[in-house]
Structures are given as C-alpha cells and as structure tokens.
Enzyme design. Structure first.
Site, PDB file in Angstrom:
ATOM      1  N   CYS A 121      47.134  40.534  25.066  1.00  0.00           N
ATOM      2  CA  CYS A 121      48.372  41.118  25.557  1.00  0.00           C
ATOM      3  C   CYS A 121      49.478  40.127  25.247  1.00  0.00           C
ATOM      4  O   CYS A 121      49.213  38.962  24.957  1.00  0.00           O
ATOM      5  CB  CYS A 121      48.296  41.387  27.057  1.00  0.00           C
ATOM      6  SG  CYS A 121      49.621  42.503  27.601  1.00  0.00           S
ATOM      7  N   CYS A 123      52.345  39.848  27.400  1.00  0.00           N
ATOM      8  CA  CYS A 123      53.206  39.579  28.562  1.00  0.00           C
ATOM      9  C   CYS A 123      53.189  38.127  29.019  1.00  0.00           C
ATOM     10  O   CYS A 123      54.166  37.637  29.564  1.00  0.00           O
ATOM     11  CB  CYS A 123      52.862  40.508  29.726  1.00  0.00           C
ATOM     12  SG  CYS A 123      51.177  40.360  30.319  1.00  0.00           S
ATOM     13  N   CYS A 131      54.838  43.545  27.701  1.00  0.00           N
ATOM     14  CA  CYS A 131      53.595  43.439  26.928  1.00  0.00           C
ATOM     15  C   CYS A 131      53.779  43.689  25.428  1.00  0.00           C
ATOM     16  O   CYS A 131      52.796  43.946  24.714  1.00  0.00           O
ATOM     17  CB  CYS A 131      52.556  44.394  27.516  1.00  0.00           C
ATOM     18  SG  CYS A 131      52.247  44.086  29.273  1.00  0.00           S
ATOM     19  N   LYS A 200      44.488  51.912  32.488  1.00  0.00           N
ATOM     20  CA  LYS A 200      45.140  50.847  33.250  1.00  0.00           C
ATOM     21  C   LYS A 200      46.380  51.415  33.918  1.00  0.00           C
ATOM     22  O   LYS A 200      47.303  51.888  33.256  1.00  0.00           O
ATOM     23  CB  LYS A 200      45.504  49.695  32.315  1.00  0.00           C
ATOM     24  CG  LYS A 200      46.187  48.541  33.022  1.00  0.00           C
ATOM     25  CD  LYS A 200      46.401  47.360  32.092  1.00  0.00           C
ATOM     26  CE  LYS A 200      47.153  46.259  32.798  1.00  0.00           C
ATOM     27  NZ  LYS A 200      47.401  45.112  31.905  1.00  0.00           N
ATOM     28  N   ARG A 210      50.211  37.997  38.390  1.00  0.00           N
ATOM     29  CA  ARG A 210      51.460  37.629  37.716  1.00  0.00           C
ATOM     30  C   ARG A 210      51.949  36.263  38.169  1.00  0.00           C
ATOM     31  O   ARG A 210      52.638  35.575  37.422  1.00  0.00           O
ATOM     32  CB  ARG A 210      52.501  38.733  37.891  1.00  0.00           C
ATOM     33  CG  ARG A 210      52.067  40.003  37.133  1.00  0.00           C
ATOM     34  CD  ARG A 210      52.996  41.179  37.311  1.00  0.00           C
ATOM     35  NE  ARG A 210      52.397  42.379  36.736  1.00  0.00           N
ATOM     36  CZ  ARG A 210      52.902  43.599  36.838  1.00  0.00           C
ATOM     37  NH1 ARG A 210      54.032  43.787  37.501  1.00  0.00           N
ATOM     38  NH2 ARG A 210      52.287  44.623  36.286  1.00  0.00           N
ATOM     39  N   ARG A 222      56.494  48.188  34.242  1.00  0.00           N
ATOM     40  CA  ARG A 222      55.625  48.582  33.145  1.00  0.00           C
ATOM     41  C   ARG A 222      55.313  50.088  33.142  1.00  0.00           C
ATOM     42  O   ARG A 222      54.349  50.525  32.525  1.00  0.00           O
ATOM     43  CB  ARG A 222      54.318  47.801  33.208  1.00  0.00           C
ATOM     44  CG  ARG A 222      54.456  46.283  33.279  1.00  0.00           C
ATOM     45  CD  ARG A 222      53.222  45.603  32.682  1.00  0.00           C
ATOM     46  NE  ARG A 222      53.024  44.231  33.099  1.00  0.00           N
ATOM     47  CZ  ARG A 222      53.775  43.192  32.718  1.00  0.00           C
ATOM     48  NH1 ARG A 222      54.810  43.379  31.930  1.00  0.00           N
ATOM     49  NH2 ARG A 222      53.482  41.977  33.136  1.00  0.00           N
ATOM     50  N   GLU A 238      42.919  59.178  28.075  1.00  0.00           N
ATOM     51  CA  GLU A 238      43.064  57.801  27.582  1.00  0.00           C
ATOM     52  C   GLU A 238      41.703  57.224  27.173  1.00  0.00           C
ATOM     53  O   GLU A 238      41.581  56.570  26.140  1.00  0.00           O
ATOM     54  CB  GLU A 238      43.674  56.903  28.669  1.00  0.00           C
ATOM     55  CG  GLU A 238      45.170  57.052  28.865  1.00  0.00           C
ATOM     56  CD  GLU A 238      45.977  56.296  27.800  1.00  0.00           C
ATOM     57  OE1 GLU A 238      45.379  55.782  26.834  1.00  0.00           O
ATOM     58  OE2 GLU A 238      47.211  56.228  27.944  1.00  0.00           O
ATOM     59  N   LYS A 253      41.110  50.063  35.552  1.00  0.00           N
ATOM     60  CA  LYS A 253      41.766  48.979  36.269  1.00  0.00           C
ATOM     61  C   LYS A 253      42.991  49.486  36.997  1.00  0.00           C
ATOM     62  O   LYS A 253      43.776  50.215  36.382  1.00  0.00           O
ATOM     63  CB  LYS A 253      42.155  47.915  35.246  1.00  0.00           C
ATOM     64  CG  LYS A 253      42.933  46.766  35.784  1.00  0.00           C
ATOM     65  CD  LYS A 253      43.374  45.904  34.637  1.00  0.00           C
ATOM     66  CE  LYS A 253      44.302  44.852  35.157  1.00  0.00           C
ATOM     67  NZ  LYS A 253      44.897  44.089  34.119  1.00  0.00           N
ATOM     68  N   TYR A 318      37.264  37.931  40.444  1.00  0.00           N
ATOM     69  CA  TYR A 318      37.497  36.529  40.790  1.00  0.00           C
ATOM     70  C   TYR A 318      36.427  36.025  41.751  1.00  0.00           C
ATOM     71  O   TYR A 318      36.325  34.833  42.004  1.00  0.00           O
ATOM     72  CB  TYR A 318      38.908  36.369  41.387  1.00  0.00           C
ATOM     73  CG  TYR A 318      39.960  36.882  40.421  1.00  0.00           C
ATOM     74  CD1 TYR A 318      40.399  36.088  39.375  1.00  0.00           C
ATOM     75  CD2 TYR A 318      40.452  38.193  40.501  1.00  0.00           C
ATOM     76  CE1 TYR A 318      41.313  36.576  38.447  1.00  0.00           C
ATOM     77  CE2 TYR A 318      41.362  38.685  39.590  1.00  0.00           C
ATOM     78  CZ  TYR A 318      41.789  37.878  38.562  1.00  0.00           C
ATOM     79  OH  TYR A 318      42.677  38.363  37.638  1.00  0.00           O
TER      80      TYR A 318
HETATM   81  C1  PBG Z   1      48.091  41.727  31.180  1.00  0.00           C
HETATM   82  C2  PBG Z   1      47.167  41.864  32.330  1.00  0.00           C
HETATM   83  C3  PBG Z   1      47.441  42.046  33.702  1.00  0.00           C
HETATM   84  C4  PBG Z   1      46.220  41.967  34.366  1.00  0.00           C
HETATM   85  C5  PBG Z   1      45.247  41.769  33.395  1.00  0.00           C
HETATM   86  N1  PBG Z   1      45.840  41.732  32.161  1.00  0.00           N
HETATM   87  C6  PBG Z   1      48.716  42.150  34.449  1.00  0.00           C
HETATM   88  C7  PBG Z   1      49.681  43.197  34.194  1.00  0.00           C
HETATM   89  O1  PBG Z   1      49.451  44.196  33.527  1.00  0.00           O
HETATM   90  O2  PBG Z   1      50.799  42.959  34.676  1.00  0.00           O
HETATM   91  C8  PBG Z   1      46.037  42.045  35.855  1.00  0.00           C
HETATM   92  C9  PBG Z   1      44.778  41.474  36.397  1.00  0.00           C
HETATM   93  C10 PBG Z   1      44.762  41.237  37.852  1.00  0.00           C
HETATM   94  O3  PBG Z   1      45.652  41.656  38.608  1.00  0.00           O
HETATM   95  O4  PBG Z   1      43.799  40.591  38.309  1.00  0.00           O
HETATM   96  N2  PBG Z   1      48.790  42.835  30.817  1.00  0.00           N
END
Ligand code: PBG
Length: 328
Positions: A121, A123, A131, A200, A210, A222, A238, A253, A318
């Site tokens: 990504c 971002c 992104c 997502k 973030r 986003r 998707e 996600k 995590y």
């Molecule tokens: C990058 C990305 C994000 C997460 C994983 N890859 C953040 C977002 O889209 O802002 C989030 C993962 C998490 O919250 O644990 N785009």
C-alpha cells in the site's frame, strides 16, 4: 417430543467430552503476526500508545521479535513499514532499501522457513497519507485509480525481490491484483502468491493502526476506495473480481463487525480465506482488560475462535504470539 429424550447437556459433561465434540479448533498455524518496521537507527523499539504490547521496530529488533515469536509457535508474519521520508507518490515503497525490504531480509535470515507476507500500500509512504496518487476535487479528495496501479506493481516486485513470500495489496484500487500479477510474472516471480485484501471496509477500527504506521490521511477519508460498511453483496463481488484477476488467497477486513461477510465470502469462493482481526479490535480488548472489566486471555481466544468459526482459514492478529502460546 424433545425433552426429556433430548438433553444437550449430556455432551457438555466434562472437558474430555467437550473436546470430543468440539466443532472448531483454533490452531497456531492459522495465525499471522503483524510487524511494524521503522527504517533508521539501530535498537529502536517504541510501544504504540493505543496498542499495548505492539511496537515499531528497527530491522535489528525485527530479528529479536521474529525469533521470539517462533519460540511461541508463530511462523507467519506480515510486515508494514515506516519510511525515513515521505513524498507525493510514496516512492520509498519500492526502494530496495525501504523499511519493509530491510525487515524482510533480516527476518528471512533469522527464520529461513517462515512465511513472510508483505503488505502493499502507499498510505504509509505518501506525505498526504492516502493509498495512491492524490486527486483534489475541491469538495473532496480521492485517489487516482489507474495511475496508482504501476506504483503498487513496482512496490510488489521490490518486496518480493527483498524476500517476501506472499504479496498482500491493501490499497483497494480496482484492477490492482491483475496489475501486480502481471508485474510479478514479468519479473520471473510467478511462484509468489497474492493475498488480496479483497473485502476491506472503510472502518473506524483502523484508528490505532494509523498511530502505529503513522498513516492517517491528512485530509479527507478513504471512503472513495474502501467499502461502505453497510454492503454485503458488494463484498461477494469484490471477492469474485479479485479471484478472477488471479488472487491466490483473499481477505476480509475488519473481522468482528463483519463475521457475516466472512461466512458469505467463504461460501461463495474457493480460495483460502483470511480475516484481519484489526488494531481497534485488539485495543478494545486490551483497554477493557487493563481496567479489569474482562478476562483478556479468555476473550482473546473466544474472539479468535469466533473468527475461525465464521469461516476464516487464516487470522491476522496482534494477539498471535499470546494465542500461539496458549494453544501449545
Ligand atoms: C493500509 C492498511 C491499513 C490496515 C492494514 N493495511 C490501514 C488503513 O487502511 O487505513 C489496518 C490494519 C489494522 O487496523 O490493524 N492501507
């Protein structure tokens, strides 16, 4: 007549009986641990305020982390990067010496047989925090889809060349799986699978991430590229599009507010399905446990089992080290 002929409690009589009839078994092999690599000084290890127990780590500290995780029983990792400098296109994402590229080389050397997944990504690497390539439309900002694809493809090739086993695009641009597949194949990397963040959602649960990845958008949100939390049929679309473009595995996600989506995607696709137990889901449990309001270990296993029961084959969390230790 049901009762007294039927008594479900007969099968809950003792622990051995309950194990015998248990339908869902969480396994440490299902778990993937996210890692945050910070390029720059050695010996850097900084805990994320909103994610107790999660750290930004310099590449040398990554070595210590993956070796410790391996001892706990975790063999799969996903890496995110914090670059030394950000710019409009996020060019450190494809630098051979980028944070994740360095982290991959260190982790590979320490654990030759681990599965290393690279998140793809922009971002974390753009100065505006979006992104891809930013487009200001006056009333709102958005990301240019087609102009972003070659940049994602470049990052994917660079990460695979640095040692990533799996490429995981999380940007939500349309057509990126195909663009990345083509670029990998042209670079001779046809054996590297793609795990696509196919489904997502634009979620408030990414807040602590973030902080960890220092990737919050400076302006706007986003919502023009990530999905509307209200949509389920769109998730199936998707997922199907990414499978058609060549995704080897797909992801839903976040996980907890989307267990119905995990179930439905599982039933309508044939590739292995991952679910991301995201940062906010982790932090809520940590915070409530710190207040003494819930039993952290118990709730952790309950949540991970729920995600698996919903249909996830793979869980990014995590809690991976803690859960693996518990699972033995
Ligand atoms: C990058 C990305 C994000 C997460 C994983 N890859 C953040 C977002 O889209 O802002 C989030 C993962 C998490 O919250 O644990 N785009």
């Amino acid at each position: 007549m049901t009762f007294p002929l039927h008594r479900p409690r007969r099968l809950r009589r003792d622990a051995s009986m309950r194990r015998l009839v248990r339908e869902t078994e969480l396994q440490k092999n299902d778990l993937v641990l996210p890692l945050f690599v910070r390029a720059g000084q050695k010996g850097y290890r900084k805990e994320i305020g909103s994610m107790p127990g999660v750290f930004q780590l310099s590449p040398d500290e990554i070595e210590r982390e993956v070796v410790g995780a391996r001892e706990d029983g975790v063999t799969s990792f996903i890496l995110f990067g914090l670059p030394t400098a950000k710019d409009a296109t996020g060019s450190e994402a494809w630098s051979p010496d980028g944070a994740v590229q360095q982290g991959l080389r260190v982790a590979r050397k320490a654990l030759p047989d681990a599965t290393l997944i690279a998140d793809v990504c922009l971002c974390e690497y753009t100065d505006h925090g979006h992104c891809g390539i930013l487009e200001d439309r006056g009333t709102h900002v958005t990301v240019k889809n087609d102009a972003t694809l070659p940049l994602l493809a470049k990052a994917a090739v660079s990460l695979a060349q640095a040692g990533a086993d799996v490429i995981a695009p999380s940007d939500m641009m349309d057509g990126r799986v195909l663009a990345i597949r083509k670029a990998l194949d042209e670079a001779g990397l046809h054996d590297h699978p793609i795990l696509s963040y196919a489904v997502k959602y634009a979620s408030g649960f990414y807040g602590p991430f973030r902080d960890a990845a220092e990737s919050a958008p400076k302006k706007g949100d986003r919502a023009t590229y990530q999905m509307d939390p209200a949509n389920a049929r769109e998730a199936l679309r998707e997922a199907q599009l990414d499978v058609d473009e060549g995704a080897d595995m797909i992801m839903v996600k976040p996980a907890l507010a989307y267990l119905d989506i995990i179930r439905r995607v599982k039933e309508t696709t044939l590739v292995p399905l991952a679910a991301y137990n995201v940062s906010g889901e982790y932090s809520m449990i940590k915070a409530a446990a710190q207040k003494g309001w819930i039993d952290e270990q118990r709730v952790m296993l309950e949540v991970l089992t729920g995600i698996k029961r919903a249909g996830a084959d793979i869980i990014l969390t995590y809690f991976a080290r803690d859960a693996a230790k518990r699972l033995g």
